[in-house]
Design an enzyme around this catalytic site. Sequence first.
Site, PDB file in Angstrom:
ATOM      1  CB  ALA A 243      -0.925  -0.011   1.214  1.00 38.29           C
TER       2      ALA A 243
ATOM      3  NE  ARG B 189      -1.762   1.267   5.562  1.00 36.84           N
ATOM      4  CZ  ARG B 189      -2.645   0.612   4.836  1.00 36.84           C
ATOM      5  NH1 ARG B 189      -3.195   1.207   3.778  1.00 36.84           N
ATOM      6  NH2 ARG B 189      -2.996  -0.624   5.151  1.00 36.84           N
ATOM      7  CE1 TYR B 190       1.991  -0.314   6.485  1.00 41.19           C
ATOM      8  CE2 TYR B 190       0.751  -1.157   4.615  1.00 41.19           C
ATOM      9  CZ  TYR B 190       0.877  -0.942   5.967  1.00 41.19           C
ATOM     10  OH  TYR B 190      -0.127  -1.347   6.821  1.00 41.19           O
ATOM     11  CB  THR B 191       5.990   2.098  -1.149  1.00 38.99           C
ATOM     12  OG1 THR B 191       4.863   2.850  -1.631  1.00 38.99           O
ATOM     13  CG2 THR B 191       5.632   0.622  -1.141  1.00 38.99           C
TER      14      THR B 191
END
Length: 775
Positions: free
Chosen positions: A124, A126-128
């Site tokens: 997602a 929001r993580y990368t």
Amino acid sequence: MNEHQTPPTAVGDDYLLLGQYAERAYLEYAMSVVKGRALPDVSDGQKPVQRRILYAMQDMGLTHGAKPVKSARVVGEILGKYHPHGDSSAYEAMVRMAQDFTLRYPLIDGIGNFGSRDGDGAAAMRYTEARLTPIAELLLSEIKMGTVDFVPNYDGAFEEPVHLPARLPMVLLNGASGIAVGMATEIPSHNLTEVTQAAIALLKKPNMDTAALMQYIPAPDFAGGGQIITPASDLQNIYESGKGSIRVRARYEIEKLARGQWRVIVTELPPNTSAQKILAEIEEQTNPKPKAGKKQLNQDQLNTKKLMLELIEKVRDESDSEAPVRLVFEPKSSRIEPENFVNTLMAQTSLEGNVSMNLVMMGTDNRPAQKNLKSILQEWLDFRITTVTRRLKFRLNQVEKRIHILDGRMIAFLHIDEVIRVIRESDEPKPELMTAFNLSEIQAEDILEIRLRQLARLEGFKLEQELNDLREEQGRLNLLLSDENEKHKLIIKEMQADMKQFGDERRTLVEAADRATLTQTTADEPITLILSQQGWIRSRVGHGLDLSQTTFKEGDGLKQVLEGRTVWPVIVLDSLGRTYTLDAAEIPGGRGDGVPLGSLIDLQNGAEVVSIVTGLPEQHYLLSNSGAYGFIAKQADLVSRIKTGKVVMTLEPGEKVLAPVPIYAVSLINPECKVILASSDNRLLAFSIGELKVMAKGRGLQLMNLADNASLTHVTVSSAQDFVVESTGRRSAHHSERLRIRDIDNKRGRKGKILQINGYLNRLSAIDADDATFG
């Protein structure tokens, strides 16, 4: 408007005809999809969403040397300012631009999970995290140099570039894939060094053709490597037309092991293929499931399963971070020829496949079109020349403005005391300075804004040096703008510098080779085929067999026995005029009941098996139908390459195909050879075989003029002078009558002679003829 009035084509400002509105609305929608989403631009090779992503990231300062930020922040910037669509569409495009296995030259440096070759999705947003790669500078380094036009964004709050000032033909380097309304694009990636060299060569020699350009660009260069086996002549046709298909196979090595053992290591795969896909295909073939609507495996599945199980002992995926692709195949036996082993794998899996090329893109005229290699490079060169010209003019304007300012400062430096006096004594110093020293308003304003320290003696030397440097640059810029040759030299120099910085070696091997095909050696042996009335087929080895003990399923019986050879194709003819082809060696043998023909071929609805034939390609057959039409066909023309067969004889409603009659070659040139026909109303007709045509397919010629409600029932070809008519009368009594050909000889298409029999005819038999065949 009454019914006699002609409706207007356009009806003022009040309303519009629905048809015209629908046509206009659809065209607007189609062009919106084509221009706004699906097709890349020849100028910078980007689709609008990709262009907005790159521009937004540069505007955020996310260059290759900057600290990466969360992808969610980048996506928010893109959606809020430039791309009013879903966040998933923007993030998916961003992910693709970061995948080194998708793009030949990734434009985004992704930190985190950005997916894998095996089809795994990215984490997602929001993580990368993300930032631009160094090669993205090829698209963005000149964006603020007046090189491209800007237009308002969707709400007019910001501006976005119409194109990016690409320093190299990015549309070829990274390629593109997309589906629009009524058109699609599939542009493969190419090698940066090769494309740059070709563009430089074309700039030097504009009359170069595609063949000459292919000396620099022999073929695409895929991110995952592989081997292109398509011949150079076919590649040239593709690049000249802008459309075609390239055959690509995996690259492998045969690793020798102890005691004569070996295994195959696959290290590179064709585009759109992953290790998991290969493993899934092998699993499907070695452990197949019955197809939808079937209760058991068909013969093709059984044959493939047997082949793969006899070939492969083990297969495993050893891919990791150090070896992105490493598939290991171990053979069942070391006695298997490695080349045959690899060839079978290539033919049975996606280790070899086609990659389509469809060079459709938006041109410099803002129109979508399919382009060839030369037109792509030429249009990009035109765009690059325009871009460099705008950049030079922009820089010249900056230089001239700076010279103008420095000229004013030099005047102030040389007359420093007078300048200070005017400023001290004047209530309005600007006009006084302009009048006293012949300055422009800009120069006077600058003098009033500078610090006195900048007019010190040391600063005067620096001022004079900067003026000299700027005037020298001004001269160079004017020369470049006035001399096209000098401008071209500058473009070439810059392209060579970019090639030196970003160029790399070709990854995809270009080496023509034969397409992998599955070839099995079959011993040439005599074989007898047995077809039952319910359509079950089996084989026995040998000819002249005693079939008296042959058994069938309950309610079934013998329909046809046919002698042939294992290397001959077996052709099935159905009642609706289609033929299907089987491999004789694949028909089950032994003492069993065989298999239903429906599991080997796809019979169309309502069709029944009429007969099977086999022989050499030059064997001829008389094909006929119940409507009394027919023609002569060669066996080679009856062979079908697909399981669903092909139409050989066209029929009228209610007609059915009769069993084909084999014809010996000598009979075709024998004037004594006759075609003998019998109809359901007991009429008999005979005519010379020379009156028929040899055709590959069709309805044929009229053989017999049938009475109403009558049909053709029997066909015989013979050069015998006498033949026997066998019939069945009342109370199942059998009768036979010997007739001579000359008693019934007639012309094709006639009604024929009425037979004086009480009952119905069931057989025609030739007498004393070496080349006779029976109906």
